[in-house]
Design an enzyme around this catalytic site. Sequence first.
Site, PDB file in Angstrom:
ATOM      1  NE  ARG A   1      -3.980  -2.212   2.012  1.00  0.00           N
ATOM      2  CZ  ARG A   1      -4.084  -2.911   2.137  1.00  0.00           C
ATOM      3  NH1 ARG A   1      -3.079  -2.998   3.364  1.00  0.00           N
ATOM      4  NH2 ARG A   1      -4.953  -4.177   1.979  1.00  0.00           N
TER       5      ARG A   1
ATOM      6  CE  LYS B   1      -0.850  13.220 -15.549  1.00  0.00           C
ATOM      7  NZ  LYS B   1      -0.591  14.069 -16.401  1.00  0.00           N
TER       8      LYS B   1
ATOM      9  CD  GLU C   1       6.762  15.909 -22.995  1.00  0.00           C
ATOM     10  OE1 GLU C   1       6.431  16.743 -22.961  1.00  0.00           O
ATOM     11  OE2 GLU C   1       7.166  15.005 -23.136  1.00  0.00           O
TER      12      GLU C   1
ATOM     13  CE  LYS D   1       4.723  17.824 -14.437  1.00  0.00           C
ATOM     14  NZ  LYS D   1       5.050  16.357 -15.092  1.00  0.00           N
TER      15      LYS D   1
ATOM     16  CD  GLU E   1      -3.972  15.973 -16.493  1.00  0.00           C
ATOM     17  OE1 GLU E   1      -2.417  15.225 -16.642  1.00  0.00           O
ATOM     18  OE2 GLU E   1      -4.075  15.204 -17.550  1.00  0.00           O
TER      19      GLU E   1
ATOM     20  NE  ARG F   1       0.276  16.688 -14.236  1.00  0.00           N
ATOM     21  CZ  ARG F   1       0.720  15.791 -12.583  1.00  0.00           C
ATOM     22  NH1 ARG F   1       0.272  15.840 -11.694  1.00  0.00           N
ATOM     23  NH2 ARG F   1       1.720  15.277 -13.204  1.00  0.00           N
TER      24      ARG F   1
ATOM     25  CG  ASN G   1      -2.211  15.768 -20.829  1.00  0.00           C
ATOM     26  OD1 ASN G   1      -0.619  15.682 -20.646  1.00  0.00           O
ATOM     27  ND2 ASN G   1      -3.393  15.840 -20.252  1.00  0.00           N
TER      28      ASN G   1
ATOM     29  CG  HIS H   1       1.477  14.665 -24.622  1.00  0.00           C
ATOM     30  ND1 HIS H   1       1.913  16.404 -24.462  1.00  0.00           N
ATOM     31  CD2 HIS H   1       2.364  13.823 -23.925  1.00  0.00           C
ATOM     32  CE1 HIS H   1       3.478  15.867 -23.589  1.00  0.00           C
ATOM     33  NE2 HIS H   1       3.010  14.182 -23.484  1.00  0.00           N
TER      34      HIS H   1
ATOM     35  CG  HIS I   1      -0.635   9.820 -25.976  1.00  0.00           C
ATOM     36  ND1 HIS I   1      -0.846   9.452 -25.175  1.00  0.00           N
ATOM     37  CD2 HIS I   1       0.985   9.879 -25.687  1.00  0.00           C
ATOM     38  CE1 HIS I   1       0.213   9.989 -24.021  1.00  0.00           C
ATOM     39  NE2 HIS I   1       1.036  10.298 -23.695  1.00  0.00           N
TER      40      HIS I   1
ATOM     41  CG  HIS J   1       6.796  10.433 -25.210  1.00  0.00           C
ATOM     42  ND1 HIS J   1       4.933  10.057 -24.938  1.00  0.00           N
ATOM     43  CD2 HIS J   1       6.663  12.052 -23.987  1.00  0.00           C
ATOM     44  CE1 HIS J   1       4.733  11.421 -23.689  1.00  0.00           C
ATOM     45  NE2 HIS J   1       5.420  12.082 -24.125  1.00  0.00           N
TER      46      HIS J   1
HETATM   47  N1  GLY Z   1       3.397  15.127 -18.465  1.00  0.00           N
HETATM   48  C1  GLY Z   1       2.773  16.003 -17.749  1.00  0.00           C
HETATM   49  C2  GLY Z   1       1.880  15.888 -16.748  1.00  0.00           C
HETATM   50  O1  GLY Z   1       2.940  15.721 -15.621  1.00  0.00           O
HETATM   51  O2  GLY Z   1       1.059  16.444 -16.245  1.00  0.00           O
END
Ligand code: GLY
Length: 335
Positions: free
Chosen positions: A112, A134, A176, A213, A223, A227, A231, A234, A238, A250
């Site tokens: 956990r 993430k 990025e 960030k 998000e 946030r 993306n 993306h 993606h 990527h």
């Molecule tokens: N790479 C996008 C984020 O961390 O929200």
Amino acid sequence: MQINVNLGERSYGITVERGCLSSVAEYIGEQRRIFVLTDSGVPREYAETVATAKHSMIYTVPEGEGAKSPEVLFQVLGAMLEFNMTRSDAVVAVGGGVVGDLGGFAASVYMRGVDFYNVPTTLLSMVDSSVGGKTAINFSGVKNTVGTFYQPKHVFIDANTLKTLPDRHFSAGACEAVKMAICLDAELFSKIESAGITEDNVEEIITRAIEIKKNIVERDEREGGLRRVLNFGHTLGHGIEAISHGEFYHGECVALGMIPMCAPYVRERLIAVLRALNLPTEYCGDIDAALAPIEHDKKCEGDEVAIIKVEKVGKFTAEKITTHEFKTLIKKGGL
Ligand code: GLY
């Protein structure tokens, strides 16, 4: 340089300092069991520099996105169990976004949740994926479908590790940073436009990208809205990544995905920056096939997709359009 991500009890620091790799074990606590997760593409010496505590082990997964799978996840959890890890021990990811996502996810579900430390050694993971909590694996052919928000306890960024990063990976990571600049920081974009991203200025650019960030993550950790700007590029990116079977990295897919989401004048400047960084600016593959997976994208809700547009460098707008409108927009070449 130390940057703090302020998230209440989930707050953590990010150390950006050449040579900091050698202080990771001492920082975590040499008496704990330290499970160092790395991949076969990362120079062994980086994991070895981190795994100096008495009870530490290095576990190496194969290089590449394929390691973000349920099978590899369970192998990692099995190795953690065999290593007799308890709740007071720690997982450290040493490598790029794949080991960061996989290691963070394993740490978040093992018993956990055990402490997770991130030591990104690629430019992409330094400027983006190592910060913000993430974690994920891919499932049933869909990227990042199974994962958690699980903040690390600390992130260590040692730009000396970039010396061994192949040029193509460096460029893909630089993309990025360009993404953050074009959406949120006109000054950073101009700096990249005039000086590029080089060995000399990379630490400064990493630091600025992380500050951008962190400001986003502090305001929207999970998000809910803001946030989503991260993306940018993306959705199409993606899609291209999903059908390219490793042909494109990527960051390269994100480069291709950002271009149509910019207004013409911005697009011109973006393309020049991407070209200078040796990133692709034209997609010659099957665009219909690349657009097919967007319904599975997390940015898609029902028939709608949340898109980010840039009409002025350093400013973004977010809106929802139908997937049909999105596909039409991409096929006509952009905004
Ligand atoms: N790479 C996008 C984020 O961390 O929200």
